[in-house]
Each structure stands twice: as C-alpha cells, then as structure tokens.
Motif scaffolding. Sequence first.
Motif, PDB file in Angstrom:
ATOM      1  N   ASN A   1       0.816  -1.216   0.000  1.00 29.40           N
ATOM      2  CA  ASN A   1       0.000   0.000   0.000  1.00 29.40           C
ATOM      3  C   ASN A   1       0.852   1.270   0.000  1.00 29.40           C
ATOM      4  O   ASN A   1       0.611   2.205   0.752  1.00 29.40           O
ATOM      5  N   VAL A   2       1.868   1.279  -0.890  1.00 29.50           N
ATOM      6  CA  VAL A   2       2.796   2.408  -0.853  1.00 29.50           C
ATOM      7  C   VAL A   2       3.222   2.845  -2.253  1.00 29.50           C
ATOM      8  O   VAL A   2       3.277   2.029  -3.181  1.00 29.50           O
ATOM      9  N   LEU A   3       3.460   4.141  -2.395  1.00 30.05           N
ATOM     10  CA  LEU A   3       4.156   4.697  -3.549  1.00 30.05           C
ATOM     11  C   LEU A   3       5.283   5.553  -2.996  1.00 30.05           C
ATOM     12  O   LEU A   3       5.080   6.308  -2.040  1.00 30.05           O
ATOM     13  N   LEU A   4       6.475   5.388  -3.558  1.00 32.07           N
ATOM     14  CA  LEU A   4       7.623   6.185  -3.122  1.00 32.07           C
ATOM     15  C   LEU A   4       8.065   7.074  -4.275  1.00 32.07           C
ATOM     16  O   LEU A   4       8.189   6.609  -5.411  1.00 32.07           O
TER      17      LEU A   4
ATOM     18  N   ARG B   1      16.096  16.274  -1.479  1.00 34.91           N
ATOM     19  CA  ARG B   1      16.775  15.519  -0.425  1.00 34.91           C
ATOM     20  C   ARG B   1      15.898  14.442   0.214  1.00 34.91           C
ATOM     21  O   ARG B   1      16.315  13.805   1.169  1.00 34.91           O
ATOM     22  N   HIS B   2      14.679  14.243  -0.310  1.00 34.64           N
ATOM     23  CA  HIS B   2      13.747  13.321   0.352  1.00 34.64           C
ATOM     24  C   HIS B   2      13.302  12.164  -0.528  1.00 34.64           C
ATOM     25  O   HIS B   2      13.196  12.312  -1.746  1.00 34.64           O
ATOM     26  N   ILE B   3      13.019  11.034   0.128  1.00 33.10           N
ATOM     27  CA  ILE B   3      12.128  10.026  -0.449  1.00 33.10           C
ATOM     28  C   ILE B   3      10.761  10.321   0.156  1.00 33.10           C
ATOM     29  O   ILE B   3      10.615  10.396   1.378  1.00 33.10           O
ATOM     30  N   ASN B   4       9.764  10.516  -0.696  1.00 29.30           N
ATOM     31  CA  ASN B   4       8.415  10.815  -0.218  1.00 29.30           C
ATOM     32  C   ASN B   4       7.575   9.549  -0.230  1.00 29.30           C
ATOM     33  O   ASN B   4       7.544   8.822  -1.218  1.00 29.30           O
ATOM     34  N   VAL B   5       6.934   9.277   0.889  1.00 29.02           N
ATOM     35  CA  VAL B   5       6.174   8.037   1.090  1.00 29.02           C
ATOM     36  C   VAL B   5       4.690   8.357   1.029  1.00 29.02           C
ATOM     37  O   VAL B   5       4.188   9.165   1.818  1.00 29.02           O
ATOM     38  N   TRP B   6       3.994   7.727   0.086  1.00 27.47           N
ATOM     39  CA  TRP B   6       2.571   7.971  -0.127  1.00 27.47           C
ATOM     40  C   TRP B   6       1.762   6.730   0.232  1.00 27.47           C
ATOM     41  O   TRP B   6       2.173   5.617  -0.069  1.00 27.47           O
TER      42      TRP B   6
ATOM     43  N   GLN C   1       4.949  10.448   4.737  1.00 24.96           N
ATOM     44  CA  GLN C   1       6.267  10.579   5.339  1.00 24.96           C
ATOM     45  C   GLN C   1       7.217  11.212   4.337  1.00 24.96           C
ATOM     46  O   GLN C   1       7.074  11.009   3.127  1.00 24.96           O
ATOM     47  N   GLU C   2       8.204  11.959   4.840  1.00 30.21           N
ATOM     48  CA  GLU C   2       9.294  12.457   4.005  1.00 30.21           C
ATOM     49  C   GLU C   2      10.595  11.986   4.648  1.00 30.21           C
ATOM     50  O   GLU C   2      10.941  12.451   5.732  1.00 30.21           O
ATOM     51  N   ILE C   3      11.259  11.043   4.000  1.00 30.84           N
ATOM     52  CA  ILE C   3      12.511  10.516   4.549  1.00 30.84           C
ATOM     53  C   ILE C   3      13.651  11.415   4.081  1.00 30.84           C
ATOM     54  O   ILE C   3      13.930  11.510   2.885  1.00 30.84           O
ATOM     55  N   ASP C   4      14.309  12.096   5.016  1.00 34.78           N
ATOM     56  CA  ASP C   4      15.348  13.069   4.669  1.00 34.78           C
ATOM     57  C   ASP C   4      16.686  12.359   4.490  1.00 34.78           C
ATOM     58  O   ASP C   4      17.209  11.757   5.436  1.00 34.78           O
ATOM     59  N   LEU C   5      17.248  12.431   3.278  1.00 29.13           N
ATOM     60  CA  LEU C   5      18.521  11.776   2.991  1.00 29.13           C
ATOM     61  C   LEU C   5      19.699  12.751   3.095  1.00 29.13           C
ATOM     62  O   LEU C   5      20.823  12.400   2.788  1.00 29.13           O
TER      63      LEU C   5
END
Length: 454
Positions: free
Chosen positions: A179-182, A208-213, A222-226
Amino acid sequence: PPGPREQLLYLPCIYRNTGIDIPDFLATVDVDPSSPRYCQVIHRLPMPNLGDELHHSGWNACSSCHGDPTKTRNLLVLPSLISSRIYVVDVGTDPRAPKLHKVVEAEELSRKGNAAFPHTSHCLGSGEILISCLGDPAGNGKGSFILLDGETFEVKGNWEKGGKIPALGYDFWYQPRHNVLLSTEWGEPRVLAQGFHPRDVEQGHYGRHINVWDWSSRSLLQEIDLGKGSIPLEIRFLHDPSAAQGFVGCALSGEIQRFYKTPEGNWAAEKVIEVPSKKVQGWLLPDMPGLITDILISLDDRFLYFSNWIHGDVRQYDISDPRNPRLVGQVFLGGSISKGGAVTVLEDRELRDQPEPCVIQGKKIPGGPQMLQLSLDGKRLYVTTSLFSAWDRQFYPELIREGSVLLQLDVDTDKGGLAVNPKFLVDFGKEPGGPVLAHEMRYPGGDCTSDIWL
C-alpha cells in the motif's frame, strides 16, 4: 524464465540546446547481432514540435495485464521534460517503424492538474497511466502526479488527493502489496533547466527526500530526509512484488540508499554504498562527485547496477544481501577523469591511477555513462551517455559537438563482472540531422525498468 532476446531498442533523441533547430525524435535501433543492420538506427520518428526534451518513456499497459488478452503493450508514452507535452507512440502496428498516435498538450496538464515538466510514466493495474511531474507551469517545484486514461490518453486530473504535496518531484515506484508509492526529488525546473550551479543546492533548490505515499488514500505520509545535497533520483523496488525494500541513487552525495519497511510499518532508509568524491584540479569544483544518475536491478533481484556520470564508471553490485552490497564489476566509459584530459586527480580513495580514455572502434567516447538498460536474461547491459541537454552542454560540451553514443557491456551473471563489447557502437554523431543526444532505452514489450508486478 527470461523472454526472447531483445532485437530492437527505442531511444528518445534530443536536439534541444544543441544549436540544431529541428524536432527531437524517437530512434529505433537494431540490436540483433545476426541482422545486416546490427547497431544501426533503422527508423526515426520526428516529433511535430521543437524543443520538447524527450526524456523517459513508459507503457500504455502493465505487464500485470499480460494475462488480459484485451491489453497489449502497443503504445509508448513519451513525456517531454521541458515542453510538458506527452506523446503517445504506436509501436505495435510496426515495431520497426513507430508512428505518432496522439499528442497531449501542456495546456491540458496545466488546466486539469496545475502540473508541468512530466518525468516518469508507469501504467497502473486499473488501466490508467500515472506520470510524475517536477513542477507547476511557472517552473516552481511541485511533486505532483497526473493520471491519464489508458485508452483515450485524456488527462483525468491529479492522482494525489489534496493535503500536503512535496516541494519537488522526479521518479517514483509503487508497491500495492505494501500500500505504498515512493517518489524522489530532483530540483526546481526553472533552476535546473539552466544548468547546474552548486549555489542552487546551498539555497535549497534541489531535492533531499524520499516521499512516502499511502497508495489507496493517495496522501503523503512521510518524508525521509537523505540529507542536504543528496539529490535522490532513480528509485527501484526489488522486482519481487512482495519485497518491502529497494534502492535509490543519490546523485550528488554519491550514495546508494536502501529503503525498507520497518517492523512498525513506516519506511526508513540507510546508506549501503558510498562513492567518494575525488580531489581534483581543472574542474568546476575542487571535489568531484561521481554523480550517480541511473540505477537498475536485474530481474532476478541479484545485481544492482549504477552509473557515475562524472567519474565515468558503471558498477555492478551483488545484492544477495541487500544490506551489504558487494562490488563485483566496474568499467570506465569516458567520464571526466580519464588520462590526457583537462582534469588532474590529486586525491582518490578508490583508484591508484586515472583511467585510460574509452575508445571503441577507433572512437573516443564522449560524455560519461548515464542511462542503463539490462537484457531480460541479465547478460547485456546497454549504456547511453547523455543526461539532460543543458547539463550535457555544461559538463561535456563534446556531446553537443559529437553527439552521444550507445554502448553495450557483457555481464558475467555467475561471479559478476563487466566488459565492454568492442563489436557494439551506435554513434549518434552520425545522424542525418546532425549530432544528437540519445537518452533512455526501451525494448518492445518491456524491460528491467518498466515492469511493476502486482
């Protein structure tokens, strides 16, 4: 089991920023070694407009629809990164001579989705087509998505359902079983379209992010900050449809980050590979990043490949243990540090010597390795050398003069290992309209980067 050997490749060829005022085209290249036209462009489909910057392509129907006899992969969806048009090309009627099926105008994306600069196109199990965009029509960053009807190619509107939208967009991959889109982030279109300037990274114009939908509610979770200056570009889940992990290539930080679902059910990322910058003289900056621009995973999920467009190498990693990738193959194909060039390497944490220039069939290869495509059996890796016309012009002016090339590497799928195939060269400097920039590769029917299994 892998499908039949690829015999044709489709590549968008770009004239924007080359000084040649003719439309971009879709090239069909014969890659069948038994053919008299091996390594030749056998067809060119020019677009009806100038300055599109064709870039990445996708399909009208999913491999997941392969059991459905009413759905075939007969149409290639070609978004234009700069003009924001989307071309739909018929590759089914005659795969050796594609023809234009439909044009979706930029105005329709703007009016129905306030979106522009379309980048990645994936088909959905619903029969629709999902396209990520880099920005709004004014050229500001906006990580929005457009849905197209898979039959009429009419813009249906935005995929996302209100709420927060990421500041930037680029690539994406979805995984319905989790149930995810990145999605990832390149930069603001009005900034990156002019070329790359380090100050723009400092000023926060790059991603700078992977965005989690959430896949079903279409909302940003979520926004994963790299990290600042990471610039995460291509993102790939493992092909196994139940896998809850994959990799993203961070262009500027030179990191491959493994993303994964945590036991708590949210998503996280960890650095598993780092390509160290080199201390140099005679280049734009004193520290030269590898610039990881494309990554892909073999269909059996055993190997990860990526290109360092500036350093000039393509790498193969064994990812049997995805947390601990092992480097098993590496080859230099041009790049900015080869011997005899303008750059002197002062300090290098990986190499003892600057690599020799790459010469194939007497031609010194211009630019550096960029887009990758792997054969279905994993034994042949195809490589092109153009990134994006404005950046090509800045970093590799010889690409503008000489055009880009298509090369092929032979892959050892047992132990790992890469070697240039000396019999294979497609020189896009020899095109009838003048030297051209060839970009992403597709095979008829799908390949290692267009397939999402449901």
